[in-house]
Motif scaffolding. Structure first.
Motif, PDB file in Angstrom:
ATOM      1  N   MET A  19       0.867  -1.293  -0.032  1.00  0.00           N
ATOM      2  CA  MET A  19      -0.056  -0.074   0.038  1.00  0.00           C
ATOM      3  C   MET A  19       0.972   1.328  -0.077  1.00  0.00           C
ATOM      4  N   LEU A  20       1.896   1.146   0.575  1.00  0.00           N
ATOM      5  CA  LEU A  20       2.688   2.489   0.585  1.00  0.00           C
ATOM      6  C   LEU A  20       4.162   1.956   0.419  1.00  0.00           C
ATOM      7  N   PRO A  21       4.656   1.768  -0.694  1.00  0.00           N
ATOM      8  CA  PRO A  21       5.833   1.193  -1.103  1.00  0.00           C
ATOM      9  C   PRO A  21       7.109   2.116  -1.039  1.00  0.00           C
ATOM     10  N   LEU A  22       6.689   3.807  -1.089  1.00  0.00           N
ATOM     11  CA  LEU A  22       7.702   4.480  -1.041  1.00  0.00           C
ATOM     12  C   LEU A  22       8.039   4.972   0.244  1.00  0.00           C
ATOM     13  N   HIS A  23       7.004   4.582   1.186  1.00  0.00           N
ATOM     14  CA  HIS A  23       7.472   4.731   2.704  1.00  0.00           C
ATOM     15  C   HIS A  23       7.518   3.720   3.552  1.00  0.00           C
ATOM     16  N   HIS A  24       7.644   2.586   2.738  1.00  0.00           N
ATOM     17  CA  HIS A  24       7.674   1.347   3.681  1.00  0.00           C
ATOM     18  C   HIS A  24       9.207   1.256   4.359  1.00  0.00           C
ATOM     19  N   ASN A  25      10.398   1.801   3.941  1.00  0.00           N
ATOM     20  CA  ASN A  25      11.610   1.985   4.736  1.00  0.00           C
ATOM     21  C   ASN A  25      11.343   2.788   5.857  1.00  0.00           C
ATOM     22  N   SER A  26      10.707   4.120   5.597  1.00  0.00           N
ATOM     23  CA  SER A  26      10.634   4.703   6.855  1.00  0.00           C
ATOM     24  C   SER A  26       9.611   4.354   7.961  1.00  0.00           C
ATOM     25  N   ILE A  27       8.699   3.560   7.541  1.00  0.00           N
ATOM     26  CA  ILE A  27       7.651   3.004   8.725  1.00  0.00           C
ATOM     27  C   ILE A  27       8.062   1.721   9.301  1.00  0.00           C
ATOM     28  N   ILE A  28       8.685   0.990   8.573  1.00  0.00           N
ATOM     29  CA  ILE A  28       9.244  -0.315   9.036  1.00  0.00           C
ATOM     30  C   ILE A  28      10.634  -0.272   9.324  1.00  0.00           C
ATOM     31  N   THR A  29      11.157   0.218  10.103  1.00  0.00           N
ATOM     32  CA  THR A  29      12.448   0.242  10.725  1.00  0.00           C
ATOM     33  C   THR A  29      12.949  -0.847  11.848  1.00  0.00           C
ATOM     34  N   LYS A  30      14.222  -0.859  11.801  1.00  0.00           N
ATOM     35  CA  LYS A  30      14.868  -1.937  12.743  1.00  0.00           C
ATOM     36  C   LYS A  30      14.076  -1.924  14.075  1.00  0.00           C
ATOM     37  N   ARG A  31      13.817  -0.670  14.501  1.00  0.00           N
ATOM     38  CA  ARG A  31      13.069  -0.565  15.815  1.00  0.00           C
ATOM     39  C   ARG A  31      11.713  -1.072  15.861  1.00  0.00           C
ATOM     40  N   THR A  32      10.950  -0.765  14.894  1.00  0.00           N
ATOM     41  CA  THR A  32       9.656  -1.203  14.599  1.00  0.00           C
ATOM     42  C   THR A  32       9.700  -2.603  14.433  1.00  0.00           C
ATOM     43  N   CYS A  33      10.522  -3.192  13.607  1.00  0.00           N
ATOM     44  CA  CYS A  33      10.541  -4.776  13.367  1.00  0.00           C
ATOM     45  C   CYS A  33      11.034  -5.411  14.688  1.00  0.00           C
ATOM     46  N   GLY A  34      11.950  -4.955  15.450  1.00  0.00           N
ATOM     47  CA  GLY A  34      12.431  -5.625  16.921  1.00  0.00           C
ATOM     48  C   GLY A  34      11.103  -5.558  17.700  1.00  0.00           C
ATOM     49  N   PHE A  35      10.208  -4.414  17.713  1.00  0.00           N
ATOM     50  CA  PHE A  35       9.136  -4.367  18.614  1.00  0.00           C
ATOM     51  C   PHE A  35       8.166  -5.395  18.189  1.00  0.00           C
ATOM     52  N   MET A  36       7.604  -5.403  16.887  1.00  0.00           N
ATOM     53  CA  MET A  36       6.705  -6.334  16.587  1.00  0.00           C
ATOM     54  C   MET A  36       7.233  -8.015  16.548  1.00  0.00           C
ATOM     55  N   PHE A  37       8.546  -8.136  16.444  1.00  0.00           N
ATOM     56  CA  PHE A  37       9.049  -9.409  16.569  1.00  0.00           C
ATOM     57  C   PHE A  37       8.699  -9.778  18.462  1.00  0.00           C
ATOM     58  N   GLY A  38       9.304  -8.826  19.181  1.00  0.00           N
ATOM     59  CA  GLY A  38       8.995  -9.270  20.442  1.00  0.00           C
ATOM     60  C   GLY A  38       7.755  -9.353  20.995  1.00  0.00           C
ATOM     61  N   ALA A  39       6.945  -8.583  20.220  1.00  0.00           N
ATOM     62  CA  ALA A  39       5.417  -8.563  20.585  1.00  0.00           C
ATOM     63  C   ALA A  39       4.717  -9.780  20.376  1.00  0.00           C
ATOM     64  N   THR A  40       5.302 -10.732  19.372  1.00  0.00           N
ATOM     65  CA  THR A  40       4.593 -11.820  19.143  1.00  0.00           C
ATOM     66  C   THR A  40       5.014 -13.021  19.995  1.00  0.00           C
ATOM     67  N   TRP A  41       6.085 -13.023  20.574  1.00  0.00           N
ATOM     68  CA  TRP A  41       6.594 -14.070  21.639  1.00  0.00           C
ATOM     69  C   TRP A  41       6.265 -13.608  22.959  1.00  0.00           C
TER      70      TRP A  41
END
Length: 143
Positions: free
Chosen positions: A121-143
């Motif tokens: 949906m937002l291909p040009l803004h993907h890298n600014s929305i899904i950062t390493k911090r956001t990625c780590g938060f989502m990964f930690g929230a699943t476990w």
């Protein structure tokens, strides 16, 4: 109440255990190969994609291991459930681990879906929305 003792008819006990064992071993093989190729062979996906796919594969391997133990009869009448349908500590550990691994497998798909939806949906803004911090938060929230 958690009950791990199931009274199977003699003709149904072994074929269902064999099928469960084969399915579990195939799950371990395929999910393990996914982990191998993504983690060790460094296939070129984004860091977050690799992390989310490995997360799903790890939960699938854990569910498959529990399934293999059940199929082989390791988690069966004498080890887990008592003959009079009482709950043993091993039964509680088995049930809690099985339910935790199954639910974590379902939850592990959520960050992967969010990542893919944002990239579509937002291909040009993907890298600014899904950062390493956001990625780590989502990964930690699943476990």
């Amino acid at each position: 109440m958690i009950s791990c003792y199931h009274q199977f008819p003699a003709s149904d006990k072994y074929p269902s255990g064999s099928i469960l064992t084969v399915i579990g071993l195939l799950g371990i093989l395929f999910s393990g190969s996914t982990i191998y190729f993504l983690a060790l062979r460094r296939i070129r996906l984004s860091h977050c994609q690799n992390l989310f796919i490995i997360n799903v594969a790890v939960s699938d391997v854990l569910v498959s291991i529990v399934g293999v133990f059940r199929g082989l009869g390791i988690i069966n009448g004498k080890f887990v459930g008592a003959p009079n349908n009482t709950t043993t500590p091993y039964c509680v550990v088995y049930a809690i681990s099985l339910y935790t691994f199954i639910r974590s497998g379902m939850l592990a798909l959520l960050p992967l879906t969010i990542d893919r939806a944002i990239s579509i949906m937002l291909p040009l803004h993907h890298n600014s929305i899904i950062t390493k911090r956001t990625c780590g938060f989502m990964f930690g929230a699943t476990w």
